[in-house]
Each structure stands twice: as structure tokens, then as C-alpha cells.
Design a protein around this motif. Structure first.
Motif, PDB file in Angstrom:
ATOM      1  N   PRO A   1       0.828  -1.220   0.000  1.00 19.92           N
ATOM      2  CA  PRO A   1       0.000   0.000   0.000  1.00 19.92           C
ATOM      3  C   PRO A   1       0.858   1.264   0.000  1.00 19.92           C
ATOM      4  N   ARG A   2       2.025   1.185   0.624  1.00 19.30           N
ATOM      5  CA  ARG A   2       2.902   2.353   0.692  1.00 19.30           C
ATOM      6  C   ARG A   2       3.339   2.774  -0.706  1.00 19.30           C
ATOM      7  N   TRP A   3       3.734   1.808  -1.526  1.00 13.15           N
ATOM      8  CA  TRP A   3       4.174   2.154  -2.883  1.00 13.15           C
ATOM      9  C   TRP A   3       2.998   2.558  -3.764  1.00 13.15           C
ATOM     10  N   GLN A   4       1.860   1.897  -3.554  1.00 13.56           N
ATOM     11  CA  GLN A   4       0.676   2.277  -4.339  1.00 13.56           C
ATOM     12  C   GLN A   4       0.323   3.736  -4.099  1.00 13.56           C
ATOM     13  N   LYS A   5       0.457   4.139  -2.823  1.00 20.16           N
ATOM     14  CA  LYS A   5       0.141   5.522  -2.470  1.00 20.16           C
ATOM     15  C   LYS A   5       1.127   6.469  -3.162  1.00 20.16           C
ATOM     16  N   LYS A   6       2.392   6.081  -3.137  1.00 20.68           N
ATOM     17  CA  LYS A   6       3.421   6.935  -3.740  1.00 20.68           C
ATOM     18  C   LYS A   6       3.176   7.091  -5.245  1.00 20.68           C
ATOM     19  N   TRP A   7       2.863   5.993  -5.921  1.00 20.04           N
ATOM     20  CA  TRP A   7       2.583   6.055  -7.370  1.00 20.04           C
ATOM     21  C   TRP A   7       1.423   7.007  -7.636  1.00 20.04           C
ATOM     22  N   GLU A   8       0.394   6.866  -6.784  1.00 15.76           N
ATOM     23  CA  GLU A   8      -0.796   7.670  -7.009  1.00 15.76           C
ATOM     24  C   GLU A   8      -0.511   9.143  -6.764  1.00 15.76           C
ATOM     25  N   GLU A   9       0.206   9.432  -5.664  1.00 16.93           N
ATOM     26  CA  GLU A   9       0.547  10.824  -5.354  1.00 16.93           C
ATOM     27  C   GLU A   9       1.310  11.483  -6.488  1.00 16.93           C
ATOM     28  N   ARG A  10       2.228  10.718  -7.061  1.00 17.76           N
ATOM     29  CA  ARG A  10       3.051  11.311  -8.122  1.00 17.76           C
ATOM     30  C   ARG A  10       2.378  11.217  -9.491  1.00 17.76           C
ATOM     31  N   GLY A  11       1.237  10.526  -9.536  1.00 18.55           N
ATOM     32  CA  GLY A  11       0.484  10.454 -10.784  1.00 18.55           C
ATOM     33  C   GLY A  11       1.272   9.865 -11.939  1.00 18.55           C
ATOM     34  N   ILE A  12       2.159   8.908 -11.651  1.00 14.29           N
ATOM     35  CA  ILE A  12       3.047   8.452 -12.723  1.00 14.29           C
ATOM     36  C   ILE A  12       2.350   7.562 -13.755  1.00 14.29           C
ATOM     37  N   PHE A  13       1.141   7.112 -13.453  1.00 14.39           N
ATOM     38  CA  PHE A  13       0.451   6.274 -14.435  1.00 14.39           C
ATOM     39  C   PHE A  13      -0.634   7.048 -15.177  1.00 14.39           C
ATOM     40  N   GLU A  14      -0.667   8.351 -14.946  1.00 12.23           N
ATOM     41  CA  GLU A  14      -1.642   9.167 -15.672  1.00 12.23           C
ATOM     42  C   GLU A  14      -1.058   9.472 -17.049  1.00 12.23           C
ATOM     43  N   THR A  15      -1.792   9.082 -18.053  1.00 15.40           N
ATOM     44  CA  THR A  15      -1.276   9.188 -19.414  1.00 15.40           C
ATOM     45  C   THR A  15      -1.702  10.494 -20.043  1.00 15.40           C
ATOM     46  N   PRO A  16      -0.740  11.321 -20.405  1.00 14.53           N
ATOM     47  CA  PRO A  16      -1.113  12.558 -21.088  1.00 14.53           C
ATOM     48  C   PRO A  16      -1.538  12.255 -22.518  1.00 14.53           C
ATOM     49  N   ASN A  17      -2.545  12.954 -22.992  1.00 15.54           N
ATOM     50  CA  ASN A  17      -2.927  12.766 -24.385  1.00 15.54           C
ATOM     51  C   ASN A  17      -1.949  13.468 -25.319  1.00 15.54           C
ATOM     52  N   ALA A  18      -1.468  14.656 -24.855  1.00 20.32           N
ATOM     53  CA  ALA A  18      -0.491  15.359 -25.675  1.00 20.32           C
ATOM     54  C   ALA A  18       0.895  14.968 -25.187  1.00 20.32           C
ATOM     55  N   ASP A  19       1.590  14.197 -25.972  1.00 17.29           N
ATOM     56  CA  ASP A  19       2.907  13.710 -25.567  1.00 17.29           C
ATOM     57  C   ASP A  19       3.667  13.357 -26.832  1.00 17.29           C
ATOM     58  N   PRO A  20       4.932  13.817 -26.922  1.00 19.51           N
ATOM     59  CA  PRO A  20       5.664  13.584 -28.174  1.00 19.51           C
ATOM     60  C   PRO A  20       6.101  12.132 -28.361  1.00 19.51           C
ATOM     61  N   ARG A  21       6.150  11.349 -27.273  1.00 20.98           N
ATOM     62  CA  ARG A  21       6.630   9.978 -27.412  1.00 20.98           C
ATOM     63  C   ARG A  21       5.658   9.148 -28.253  1.00 20.98           C
ATOM     64  N   PRO A  22       6.157   8.089 -28.889  1.00 19.78           N
ATOM     65  CA  PRO A  22       5.221   7.217 -29.622  1.00 19.78           C
ATOM     66  C   PRO A  22       4.241   6.573 -28.657  1.00 19.78           C
ATOM     67  N   LYS A  23       3.047   6.326 -29.137  1.00 23.78           N
ATOM     68  CA  LYS A  23       1.990   5.800 -28.263  1.00 23.78           C
ATOM     69  C   LYS A  23       2.006   4.274 -28.207  1.00 23.78           C
ATOM     70  N   TYR A  24       1.480   3.759 -27.117  1.00 21.18           N
ATOM     71  CA  TYR A  24       1.239   2.316 -27.018  1.00 21.18           C
ATOM     72  C   TYR A  24      -0.008   2.129 -26.179  1.00 21.18           C
ATOM     73  N   TYR A  25      -0.985   1.438 -26.752  1.00 18.20           N
ATOM     74  CA  TYR A  25      -2.271   1.250 -26.076  1.00 18.20           C
ATOM     75  C   TYR A  25      -2.387  -0.214 -25.709  1.00 18.20           C
ATOM     76  N   VAL A  26      -2.356  -0.490 -24.409  1.00 12.89           N
ATOM     77  CA  VAL A  26      -2.543  -1.872 -23.948  1.00 12.89           C
ATOM     78  C   VAL A  26      -3.846  -1.935 -23.169  1.00 12.89           C
ATOM     79  N   LEU A  27      -4.641  -2.927 -23.494  1.00  9.42           N
ATOM     80  CA  LEU A  27      -5.972  -3.013 -22.903  1.00  9.42           C
ATOM     81  C   LEU A  27      -6.317  -4.454 -22.581  1.00  9.42           C
ATOM     82  N   GLU A  28      -6.830  -4.651 -21.363  1.00 12.72           N
ATOM     83  CA  GLU A  28      -7.390  -5.947 -21.015  1.00 12.72           C
ATOM     84  C   GLU A  28      -8.902  -5.826 -21.091  1.00 12.72           C
ATOM     85  N   MET A  29      -9.564  -6.895 -21.447  1.00 11.21           N
ATOM     86  CA  MET A  29     -11.029  -6.851 -21.537  1.00 11.21           C
ATOM     87  C   MET A  29     -11.586  -6.414 -20.190  1.00 11.21           C
ATOM     88  N   PHE A  30     -12.434  -5.396 -20.228  1.00  7.81           N
ATOM     89  CA  PHE A  30     -12.912  -4.864 -18.949  1.00  7.81           C
ATOM     90  C   PHE A  30     -13.883  -5.833 -18.282  1.00  7.81           C
TER      91      PHE A  30
END
Length: 875
Positions: free
Chosen positions: A13-42
Motif C-alpha cells: 500500500p505504501r508504494w501504491q500511495k506513492k505512485w498515485e501521489e506522483r500520478g506516474i500512471f496518468e497518461t497525457p494525451n499530448a505527448d511527443p513519445r510514440p503511443k502504445y495502447y494496452v488493454l485488457e477486456m474490462f
RNA sequence: GCCGGUGUGGCGGAACUGGUAGACGCGCACGACUCAAAAUCGUGUUCCGCAAGGAGUGUGGGUUCGAUUCCCUCCACCGGCACCA
């Protein structure tokens, strides 16, 4: 110095909180890097996640984290397939509103998924039951309607005559309604259809472009679409014998080569001619009613005993006016395919044969297999559908099936009856239009209004969404929308007079046919998609889900994407560039002497192999160990992910899920396996600390040269890096994990061999190896990886680190060991230089004792040297 | 019934493009540490055989110098079948 055990329960939970606080998994729509869309069936929000979800999302998360490390802008969202029958069942059984039930389930499952440490952009979360989602779906329905992609026509449903309601196939058990027990009937109702069959050809040929789909899924879709080239043939009928003087019957056939083997004609019970004939014939009417007393499922139709009813009508063989064929109504002919009528050739079609044998209609083989004598070839109870030459077919005798088809087609095309040719060629598809009408509450309302004056009137855009009413009752079976006191009573948007709102809702497959597009911009309110975003992110680069969706969901999504393109909501036609179908999670079953299923948690296993036995923990009662089956509530062989995460941690659960079986095959959940994964977590934790110790005081600059133990460690690290990289890229997670084990073993052995203080080059190599190790297992065990990364003295998050850079020169060995075979059996090996010449290798091989002994002084017949691989001596 | 898939030690599985079958894990056995247990570390572990050697990838056959891999036959189990999601 002993180190403490790694405490996953505290760390995760400690690391999950840290990831969330820093928002590192929030994907910007405007980003110069090449995109990669990975999706699991919801997921469908059933209440709790199950192990199948853990497997699915663990795989997707490995891909997401790996691609992120590789420098791509990764989109990895999550949502809820939130409409569906279980919510209504809960409403009926527990008096809880479907909406409340669904939302509770979503909250519970979201918390569970978060405890897995998935690298998901939760800001993009969507639930299909929200008006903010389904309003866009209604908008697209209307656009499809205007584009001519939606139709209203009669379709068959399972009807429960006691509950007066439509049943899903799932609710029909042995031909009876699941609640009432009444014998189910087929009924025709007006239904809404999506015109998927308009795209049959395109959906078929485009499969060839889907190179990163499993071949088996493409084959299944190809068969499902079922393109076949055949002939529409008009058979003349004797009008004296038909109910209203009908004088012809049109059939579709792909086997017109077998026309001379025809013994009967058969009509579907739904064929207009059958209906007309039944009007004057009570016995036939009774037979047709009997045929309809079965469910609508294909399996039921196919496996039912073949039955027919002779109508008394006679059809004339197209090549012989004196040849009359009896016309039957038969329960195995479906109206949905071809013309709903067939000619029966018993010798070369199994269903026709069973039918002909039952009604003694005779069997004449007209295709003779190559290995049979035409004079003696007979068919008894097994039809022949293979290749061969024509027999018993007058002018066709002796030619091949293909030639016969061609000849028959040409003859009948040029012959005419009335002013039209007797036959014409036609390409037929098995794919039927997609019936989306459901007579249920918990689904997306179909946004149309029925007006007596104006007919079907679309709900104006500005009136969307058509929201579901909250005040509904589930006291009685049937569609609550239909009996709601006010909801369906509206005024016609065109003429303003009283009108009736459509009370059918959409199939939940519609909801899941475009959610992947909505994720690309779930915030836009004015349209289903933002064209720039949807066109940027789609197609999904890697889609992951169960093989059970190989046909319907994936085909519907492919159709929907095409329809979205036609109506301007997307700019492409194939939604999923890469597809991976994962296997199920299975578990042993346990059964008490009284026949009750028992949960794994209540059982203690003793002994091993054939001696293995089980007892009930509480009473010591012996328990029967049953077969290994898909985890299901009914067999009670489920394991709750929460329990596993609480006792071992999410990383252990993820690691075991990925390690034990190839991802496309079933994985057997075992307690021992999880324990083994848990042990590895602790081993890594110790190993990393030992490595940190050995790396202490490592030079800041990379040493110019590396001596013996250091170079060995570096080679092991980079070999692992090369292999794990390739294995993750190919989604071979179990092999990637085996490579990590191997590297960890080698690393541990290398550290154990240190007798004195390590030299500087080794300290540097140990630091490098530890860094590589942690980054290699990070995608699978992200929390442990963060903890280790910090223990190695890094202040960054490993989740934001780049993938290690491979030094390929470390993979090259100076000498190689080649296995030596004699007559294909391994008898020894030789070690030669990396670039040794073939002749040099041959000499070394022939000098081997084992080879000399086998040859007994004689020269070898042949020596095969496969460079870098093997040597085989043929004695 | 139709369509699709899978089959390798006691178990899950590995084996690149036809080239050392059994990597790695689980289990088990033995040993070290310990008063003891757990944990940990080490060694061994396809089968038959004391060994030499032989057999071996569901069954039977074929192609090949060489087959888990390619072809044919059969067997067993699993998934989907259009209103479960």
C-alpha cells in the motif's frame, strides 16, 4: 547481518500511495513519445474479482510497465461492463436496485484491483451503465440508423409461457424456463438489428491483415462468417398440391454436384410455404408447433433428433421432369440461412442421411471416393463428404466434384422457367445480422419512439440521453420498462401526439463494442469520441482477454468500429492490432461424501501422487478429490484474490499467476505454487541486500576491464536481459520468469563464491547486476521492485526507470560445445572455437573415443555438421 | 451436431526456423545449520537396469542423417455456437 523479511502487507500500500501521489500512471494525451495502447477486456462487476481477473490484469500490467520502460507513452485504462442480467437477478432475489448493486460491486472491485498495484490511469475509468457513457451509445445508434445500418425485423426469442417473458439461452435449462419450469417456446418478435452482415466480405478479408492475432481466432471468425459459393436453384412444384397454387421452391445449395443424389426437399418450420400449408393441415400445424417447442440455441437444433413431416407436395427435379421429390418440413432446416429450404442428398450430408434413413427415402451415392469401386460403393449410416468422381449421375459420371458443380451451374443458369433462369450463382454468408433488442431493464435504452402516425421516430439528439427510470419493480417477471406507469408514455417528437417509447434495451455486447474508443478521451461530453484522440490512440496495440470472446465480442467490435467510421466517429476499421487470448484459471474440485462441493480453503491435503487424499479441516471427514475445472461458484473451487493478497501480497499472486503456465493455456492454481512464489520474493529480497553489500564502495566510473568473477556475472546479467526482453515482447511470461530464476540462481552462486573482499570491478558488476535484476522483474512484481530499488540506494521510482541497455558483446562466447550424435543419438560432445571450420570440427569429432568405438575402424558413411548446432555421424 | 484448441517426468512446463528432450518452478529424498521446529543453504531427482546399456514427448504409421516440432490415423480432454458476460 541478518535482514528482516520483506513485509508485502506493509510495503505494497505504501508504494501504491506513492505512485498515485506522483500520478506516474496518468497518461497525457499530448505527448511527443510514440503511443502504445494496452488493454485488457474490462470486467463485468459481479461483486468480487476472481483469479481470472488477476491473471488477465497481471499480464496487461506487465506489458504496460514494460512498454513504459521502453520509452513509449502508454495508455492503460480500466472500466466496467456494467449492464447485464446478474444485476436484475440480484434485484429479484435480494430486493436491491440494479444500479445500487452494480455501484457497490464496482467500488469493491476497484479497491481490489488497486490492491494489485496495476499501473492504470484511473482518471479514465468508465462504467457503461452511466448516462454519461450510454448517451453517446444512443447517439451512435441514431447515427447508425440514419446510415442504414439499423433495421427492425422479426426475430426469434425463447418465450416462457408461464412467466410471460423472454428468456436468454442461459435461462433455458433442458428446454424449460429456469424459474417457472415451463416448456419454452420459440416466438417471433419485432427486434432491432445491426446490419453486420453488410460487412461480411470486408470482415472476412480483413482478417488477413490482423497479423498479430492468434491464427485460431482468425480461423474461428472465418468459419463464423462462413462464406460459401453456391447456387440458388428454383425447383418446380406441382401447383395442384400446394396450398395457394405456389409453383416453385427456391433452395440454396453448395453441393449442386450431388443433384442426382437428391431424395427429398425440406423446408424450415418457419418457411412461408410451410406456414401456408399448415393453415389447411392441422397435423402439420401441430408438427411445426412441436418444432418450436425448443430453445433457439444452435446446439439444441443440431442435436435434436431429426424429424420431418411429409407435406404431400412434390418438387420436380431440374434435370428430369418425371423425377418427383417429396417435400418435407424438417426441424433441422433453419430459416436464417440460405432460403430456408434445401434439397436433401442423403449420401453426402450426415443430417440428410439420418433424415432419409428415418423416413426410408433411399440413399444413392453420387460421389465415389478414389479408393472405392463405384460398382460396390454404398452408404449406410455415415455420409461421405470427401473428394472423388461422380457416379450414378447420368451425364456427369466420371468428372470431378468441381467439374460437376461448374457443369450443373452452367446448364441451370442458361435454362429458364417462366422468364427467369432456373438457377443463379450466389455467395452466401453464415453471418447473420446482430439482434440487439433485449426485453430487459438493466441495459442501454434504445432511443426511438413509436408513433401511430409517424411510425418509428428517432429521439432528437438534444433529448439524449434517454435515461432509465429509477423507480422500477422486479416483483414480477418480464421487462419493468414495459409496465412502468409513465416512462414509456411520451409525445411524438414529430407530430406531438401521444406516442410510445421503445422499451427494449440494447444487448450488452453493444456497450463493449466501443469502450476502447471512449477510453482515448472519456471526458468529451459533446460526442462519443474526440476524433483526434481516437485516431491517435487506436488501434489498441495489445488487447488481452479470454478465448471465450474469440468470436462474438471481437467480431461485434470490428463491426462497430467500421460503423463508427461510416458515421464519422472514428477514422479506422480494425480496433485491435494485437490480440492475445489468455487461458483460464482452474483448480481441483472437492466433494464431501454427501455430494456437496467443498471450498479449497476448508480442505487439507495429505500425501502425494496416487496416495494423495483430502480431509475436511473442521471434522476430519474424508473428501473426494475431483477433476480440475474452471473456477466457478457452482463447483465452489474458487480462491479469493483478497485472501491471497492479504496473506502473500499482490506481487506473489502476480508472480505465481505468470510463472506457472504459458499465458494462453489454463493455469492450475495450487497452494504449493503460491508458496514457492512467496519464497522467491523473500529470496530476491535477501539477494538484493547481499548484492548491495558486495557492491558497496563500487567505483563511480565503469572499470576499463573486468576479470574472472566480474565478467561472468556481467555475462549472466546481460544474457538474462536479452532473453527476458524477448520473452516479454512475445508475451511468454512463464519463460521470462524462468530466465529470471536462472539469473537469480547464478547471481546468488556468484556472490557465494566470494572468499575475500570483492575487487572493484566485481563491486561495479554486482551493482550493475542488481540494477538489471530489479528492473527485469519490476513489471511482474512492482512493489518488491520499488523496495529493492530503494534498498540499492536509488532515490527514483523504478516504475519510471528506463529498461536496461543491453551490451550485445557480452553475449558472445569464445568457444562453443557441440553435441555429437551417432545415427541421431547423442553420444558425446566436442568443444571448438566459435568460428572453427567444418573440417576442423569433423576431425575433432572423429577423434572422439565414442565415435571411434561406434565406427569400429570403418569410415563414416556421412558426417553432418550443422554450424553452431550439432554434429551427426552416420555409421 | 458444427467450429476451434490441447496432450512432454510424480505435477506446471522448457526446447530458436527439423538439431543435446526434460531449462525453470513445484513436490519429494538426503545432508548442513538448530536443543528442536520453522526458515535458510547444499546435493540428487524421466523411466528400466548394480552396471554397461536401453526405452522415452497421448496411440499407430510415414517423411528425414536427425521429429516434441512436418504429414496421415485413432484416442482423451477442454472452449465457442449468435439473449451469459
Amino acid at each position: 547481518m541478518a535482514i528482516e523479511r520483506y513485509n508485502a502487507r506493509e510495503a505494497e500500500p505504501r508504494w501504491q500511495k506513492k505512485w498515485e501521489e506522483r500520478g506516474i500512471f496518468e497518461t497525457p494525451n499530448a505527448d511527443p513519445r510514440p503511443k502504445y495502447y494496452v488493454l485488457e477486456m474490462f470486467p463485468y462487476p459481479s461483486g468480487r474479482i476472481h483469479m481470472g481477473h488477476v491473471r488477465n490484469y497481471a499480464m496487461g500490467d506487465v506489458v504496460a510497465r514494460f512498454k513504459r520502460a521502453a520509452g513509449l507513452n502508454v495508455l492503460h485504462p480500466m472500466g466496467w461492463d456494467a449492464f447485464g442480467m446478474p444485476a436484475e437477478n440480484a434485484a429479484m432475489e435480494r430486493k436491491v436496485h440494479p444500479s445500487a448493486w452494480t455501484h457497490q460491486n464496482i467500488a469493491a472491485m476497484r479497491a481490489q484491483l488497486k490492491s494489485m498495484g496495476l499501473s492504470i490511469d484511473w482518471r479514465r475509468e468508465i462504467a457503461t451503465c452511466e448516462p454519461g457513457y450510454y448517451k453517446h451509445q444512443q447517439r451512435m445508434f441514431l447515427d447508425f440508423l440514419r446510415a442504414g445500418l439499423v433495421e427492425r425485423k422479426l426475430g426469434k426469442v425463447n418465450w416462457d409461457p408461464i412467466d410471460q417473458t423472454v428468456l436468454a439461452n442461459e435461462q433455458v435449462i433442458d428446454g424449460r424456463g429456469w424459474r417457472s419450469g415451463a416448456v419454452v417456446e420459440q416466438r417471433e418478435m419485432m427486434q432491432w438489428y445491426f446490419g453486420i452482415s453488410k460487412f461480411s466480405e470486408d470482415l472476412l478479408v480483413s482478417l488477413d491483415r490482423l497479423e498479430r492475432w492468434p491464427e485460431k481466432v482468425r480461423i474461428m471468425q472465418r468459419n463464423w462468417i462462413g462464406r460459401s459459393e453456391g447456387l440458388l436453384v428454383r425447383f418446380a412444384l406441382d401447383p395442384a398440391m400446394t396450398p395457394n397454387g405456389e409453383d416453385e421452391l427456391e433452395v440454396f445449395t453448395t453441393r449442386h454436384d450431388t443433384l442426382f443424389g437428391a431424395k427429398f426437399m425440406a423446408l424450415s418450420p418457419d418457411h412461408p410455404l410451410a406456414t401456408a400449408a399448415a393453415a389447411h393441415n392441422p397435423a402439420l400445424a401441430a408438427f411445426i408447433a412441436e418444432c418450436k417447442r425448443h430453445g433457439t440455441a444452435q446446439e439444441v437444433i443440431d442435436t435434436a433428433e431429426k424429424k420431418g413431416f411429409a407435406t404431400g407436395m412434390r418438387a420436380v427435379h431440374p434435370f428430369d421432369p418425371n423425377w418427383k421429390l417429396p417435400v418435407y418440413v424438417a426441424n433441422f432446416v433453419v430459416m436464417e440461412y440460405g432460403t430456408g429450404a434445401i434439397f436433401g442428398c442423403p449420401a453426402h450430408d450426415q443430417r440428410d442421411l439420418e433424415f432419409a434413413n428415418k423416413y426410408r427415402l433411399g440413399v444413392t451415392p453420387v460421389v465415389c471416393p478414389p479408393d472405392q469401386d463405384p460398382k460396390t460403393f454404398v452408404i449406410t449410416d455415415s455420409a461421405y463428404d470427401g473428394d472423388g468422381r461422380m457416379i450414378n449421375s447420368r451425364f456427369l459420371d466420371g468428372v470431378t466434384i468441381e467439374q460437376a458443380k461448374e457443369e450443373v451451374a452452367i446448364l441451370l443458369e442458361t435454362q429458364s422457367r417462366g422468364n427467369r433462369p432456373v438457377a443463379r450463382r450466389q455467395v452466401n454468408f453464415r453471418l447473420r445480422d446482430w439482434g440487439i433488442s433485449r426485453q430487459r431493464y438493466w441495459g442501454c435504452p434504445i432511443p426511438v419512439i413509436h408513433c401511430e402516425g409517424c411510425g418509428v421516430v428517432p429521439v432528437p439528439y438534444e433529448d439524449l440521453p434517454v435515461k432509465l427510470p429509477q423507480d422500477v419493480d422486479f416483483e414480477r417477471p418480464g421487462n419493468p420498462l414495459e409496465r412502468h406507469p409513465t416512462w414509456k408514455h411520451v409525445s411524438c417528437p414529430k407530430c406531438g401526439r401521444p406516442a410510445r417509447r421503445e422499451t427494449d434495451t440494447m444487448d450488452t455486447f453493444v456497450d463493449s463494442s466501443w469502450y476502447f474508443a471512449r477510453f482515448t478521451d472519456p471526458w468529451i461530453e459533446t460526442a462519443p469520441t474526440d476524433r483526434a484522440e481516437v485516431d491517435h490512440w487506436l488501434p489498441v496495440d495489445q488487447y488481452i482477454g479470454g478465448i471465450e470472446h474469440a468470436i462474438l465480442h471481437l467480431l461485434y467490435s470490428r463491426f462497430f468500429t467500421r460503423a463508427m467510421r461510416m458515421t464519422g466517429h472514428a477514422g479506422l476499421d480494425e480496433p485491435f492490432a494485437g490480440l492475445f487470448t489468455q487461458g483460464m484459471v482452474v483448480h481441483e474440485t472437492y466433494r464431501a461424501p454427501d455430494g456437496e462441493w467443498v471450498e479449497p480453503a476448508e480442505v487439507k491435503i495429505e500425501g502425494m501422487g496416487r496416495e494423495r487424499s483430502a480431509r475436511l479441516i473442521s471434522t476430519g471427514e474424508p473428501i473426494e478429490i475431483g477433476s480440475i475445472e474452471k473456477m466457478s461458484k457452482s463447483k465452489r473451487n474458487t480462491v479469493d484474490p483478497d485472501d491471497i493478497i492479504a496473506s502473500y501480497g499482490a506481487d506473489t499472486a502476480r508472480w505465481f499467476m505468470l510463472s506457472d503456465s504459458p499465458p494462453d493455456r489454463d493455469v492450475i492454481w495450487t497452494e504449493e505454487g503460491v508458496q514457492g512464489a512467496g519464497r522467491f520474493v523473500q529470496r530476491i529480497w535477501r539477494l538484493v541486500h547481499d548484492a548491495a553489500q558486495a557492491a558497496k564502495g563500487a567505483p563511480a566510473d565503469r572499470p576499463a576491464t573486468f576479470a574472472a568473477p566480474a565478467i561472468g556475472l556481467r555475462k549472466a546479467a546481460h544474457r538474462a536481459l536479452a532473453r527476458v526482453t524477448e520473452d516479454i515482447e512475445r508475451l511468454r511470461f512463464n519463460v521470462a520468469i524462468a530466465q529470471i530464476y536462472e539469473f537469480a540462481n547464478a547471481f546468488q552462486a556468484s556472490l557465494a563464491e566470494l572468499e575475500t573482499e570483492p575487487p572493484p570491478d566485481y563491486r561495479w558488476a554486482a551493482a550493475e547486476a542488481a540494477d538489471i535484476l530489479v528492473r527485469l522483474f519490476h513489471p511482474m512484481m512492482p512493489h518488491l521492485a520499488e523496495e529493492c530499488w530503494a534498498a540499492l540506494g536509488h532515490e527514483t521510482l523504478v516504475a519510471s526507470e528506463a529498461w536496461p541497455i543491453l551490451e550485445p558483446e557480452l553475449l558472445i562466447e569464445d568457444s562453443i560445445t557441440l553435441p555429437v550424435q551417432i545415427n541421431g543419438k547423442k553420444r558425446g560432445d566436442v568443444t571448438v572455437g566459435r568460428n572453427a571450420a567444418t573440417s576442423e570440427i569433423e576431425d575433432a569429432v572423429l577423434a572422439l573415443e565414442a565415435v571411434k568405438r561406434a565406427l569400429g575402424g570403418k569410415p563414416p558413411k556421412k558426417v553432418i555438421v550443422v554450424p553452431q548446432r550439432i554434429v551427426n555421424v552416420v555409421a
